[in-house]
Structure formats: structure tokens, C-alpha cells
Motif scaffolding. Structure first.
Motif, mmCIF file in Angstrom:
data_model
loop_
_atom_site.group_PDB
_atom_site.id
_atom_site.type_symbol
_atom_site.label_atom_id
_atom_site.label_comp_id
_atom_site.label_asym_id
_atom_site.label_seq_id
_atom_site.Cartn_x
_atom_site.Cartn_y
_atom_site.Cartn_z
ATOM 1 N N UNK A 73 0.791 -1.221 0.000
ATOM 2 C CA UNK A 73 0.000 0.000 0.000
ATOM 3 C C UNK A 73 0.822 1.269 0.000
ATOM 4 N N UNK A 74 1.952 1.274 -0.709
ATOM 5 C CA UNK A 74 2.807 2.456 -0.742
ATOM 6 C C UNK A 74 2.054 3.619 -1.385
ATOM 7 N N UNK A 75 2.094 4.766 -0.718
ATOM 8 C CA UNK A 75 1.412 5.941 -1.256
ATOM 9 C C UNK A 75 2.211 6.620 -2.344
ATOM 10 N N UNK A 76 3.435 7.000 -2.027
ATOM 11 C CA UNK A 76 4.308 7.639 -3.015
ATOM 12 C C UNK A 76 5.756 7.298 -2.700
ATOM 13 N N UNK A 77 6.584 7.370 -3.747
ATOM 14 C CA UNK A 77 8.021 7.165 -3.611
ATOM 15 C C UNK A 77 8.693 8.442 -4.071
ATOM 16 N N UNK A 78 9.293 9.160 -3.136
ATOM 17 C CA UNK A 78 10.016 10.389 -3.429
ATOM 18 C C UNK A 78 11.501 10.054 -3.462
ATOM 19 N N UNK A 79 12.198 10.517 -4.483
ATOM 20 C CA UNK A 79 13.602 10.168 -4.660
ATOM 21 C C UNK A 79 14.473 11.420 -4.654
ATOM 22 N N UNK A 80 15.673 11.277 -4.114
ATOM 23 C CA UNK A 80 16.622 12.372 -4.027
ATOM 24 C C UNK A 80 17.761 12.097 -5.001
#
Length: 286
Positions: A73-80
Motif C-alpha cells: 500500500x505504498x502511497x508515493x516514492x520520493x527520490x533524491x
């Protein structure tokens, strides 16, 4: 705790790896390893109590059992992007004044040992071992890096697979080269934050066909974990179950001399973040 999810894709069930290395079934205690669980202190306490009580959690036979992504159930994946001093140097890039952000869709996530697909027509599929941060409390407008760390539920090993031609040479945003199917193996475990006293002291390594390609440490991060969480909370709300991929150290194919050793079908990639588990993927053509 080392939390994980096992079973066929789309039908994983929650599990725990105990201190003796035995796989334990959590499905009688919680329905899944997800944001709802990570935000529920009482549910986590039940898991801890069960793990500490001999005979409460049934053992699972790990033989032939697929390990899925440790978070559902991952909502979002933010990457740096460009978040390691040595990686910025090998890319010939200036040190960013502020974190560089891009997103990966949750449907890029696969298990740590699942197949990674080389996109059709790809010539520049690349590897990136990363520390993944999993959010456990809703974060909005945090003021300090210490508050950022306090909103972290745990950590995992991530593989930020990237297609460099799509990312850099095709115009628009980096997202084009980051969101191909299977481009975010995650796991094997979600290790709770209490077992990672210093996220800035974690070695990361990656091998391609047995050859060590990346050998770095999170101490090289330009923007450390707590600061990344604080910073992001001023641009978006972070919710329990959101994931942050925090960047990769030097050693990617793009940073090598010509001919650059980009990935091809048949290659095998292995990677690990120390204490967070190891991945192994064979690449196949999409």
C-alpha cells in the motif's frame, strides 16, 4: 524488528524475521505490513510482544518461498538525486544547493529477488543501490532534522534502476528514466528505526555479475536522512507508508569510462545496505 512480506506477487502475507533467523508468520496478528500498521503504536506493540513470546508466532518454511516488497500500500516514492558527494563528482555535477527531487510510481516496486526488466530498445539501463526511508507518522512543515528522524518508521534496501537515455537525453523530467516496470526492487526487510541508531553510518554495496561496482557509505550523503524528511515536508505531506529513496554513492555505469558497462538481459545484480538485507536480480528483456 525485521518485518517482511512473503508469498506470490499480489498475495503476500506479513512476516517477521526473528533474532534466531527464523521466519515467523504475522498474519494472525496484523493484516499487512503497511502504513496503517506503521502509524498504529498499539498494533506495533502487539507485534513486538508476540515476537518476544516463544511459540506465539508460527514458523514458516522459507524453502522456495518468495520474498515480496516489505511494504504494501505504498502511497508515493520520493527520490533524491545527486545526494552523495562522490556520485556528484563522478557525474561532473555541482553539489546541489537544495535536494533534487523526482518521483517513482508505487507500481515500479517489486521484491528484492524478482526479475528486473530491461525496457525495449534500452541502451543505458543503470544500477543504483540506495537507502530507502519509510515514513511512520504524518509529516507537515517540520522544523528540524531531529523531527524528521522522529517521523521515520524504518529503513530498507532499495535498487533505483534507471534508464539514462530516457532520463537525460529525451527531454522533460527525470521521471521518464525512472518509472519503467520493475525499476524499484525493495527489501528484503523493513528494519524498524530502533534497530538503526545512525542512518548516516550504513555501508552500501552493489555487484554486477560478481564484480563490485559500488562501495560507499551513507556518511557521504549531502543531505542526511533527517534533513531530507524535514525538507520534503515543506513541499508535500508525507504519510505513513510513503517511501523516500535517498540517493546513490559513486560507481554507477553512467560514471564509468567508455564503453560504459550498462546492464543487459542476462546480467545479475546483487546489492545490500549493511544490516538491511541483500537483493539479487537477474535481468531479462521486457
Amino acid at each position: 524488528m525485521k518485518l517482511l512480506r512473503v508469498g506470490t506477487a499480489g498475495a503476500e502475507r506479513p512476516a517477521l524475521l526473528d533474532r534466531d533467523g527464523t521466519l515467523r508468520d504475522l498474519s494472525g496478528i496484523v493484516p499487512d505490513i503497511d502504513g496503517d500498521l506503521l502509524a498504529d503504536a498499539s498494533a506495533l506493540a502487539r507485534v513486538r510482544a508476540a515476537a518476544a513470546s516463544p511459540g506465539v508466532l508460527p514458523a514458516l518454511d522459507a524453502t522456495g518461498l518468495r520474498i515480496g516488497p516489505p511494504l504494501g500500500g505504498i502511497g508515493k516514492i520520493v527520490c533524491i538525486g545527486l545526494n552523495y558527494h562522490d556520485h556528484a563528482a563522478e557525474a561532473g555535477a555541482e553539489i546541489p544547493a537544495e535536494p533534487i527531487l523526482f518521483f517513482k510510481a508505487p507500481d515500479t516496486v517489486v521484491g528484492p529477488d524478482d526479475t528486473v526488466l530491461v525496457p525495449r530498445g534500452s541502451r543505458k539501463t543503470d544500477w543504483e543501490v540506495e537507502l530507502a526511508v519509510v515514513i511512520g507518522r504524518t509529516a507537515r512543515y517540520l522544523e528540524t532534522a531531529e523531527q524528521g528522524l522522529a517521523h521515520v518508521a524504518g529503513y530498507a534496501t532499495a535498487h533505483d534502476v534507471s534508464e539514462r537515455e530516457y532520463q537525460i537525453e529525451r527531454g522533460g523530467t527525470w521521471d521518464k528514466g525512472k518509472n519503467c516496470e520493475t525499476f524499484n526492487p525493495l527489501g528484503p526487510w523493513l528494519v524498524t528505526a530502533d534497530e538503526v541508531p545512525d542512518p548516516q553510518a550504513l555501508p552500501l554495496r552493489l555487484w554486477v555479475n560478481g564484480e563490485l561496482r559500488q562501495d560507499g557509505t551513507t556518511a557521504e550523503q549531502i543531505f542526511p536522512v533527517g534533513e531530507v524528511v524535514r525538507y520534503l515536508s515543506h513541499f508535500m505531506t508525507l504519510y505513513p507508508g510513503d517511501v523516500i529513496n535517498t540517493g546513490t554513492p559513486a560507481g554507477v555505469a553512467m560514471g564509468q569510462p567508455e564503453p560504459k558497462p550498462y546492464l543487459r538481459a542476462g546480467d545479475v545484480v546483487e546489492l545490500e545496505v549493511e544490516g538491511l538485507g541483500r537483493q539479487r536480480q537477474q535481468l531479462k528483456a521486457a
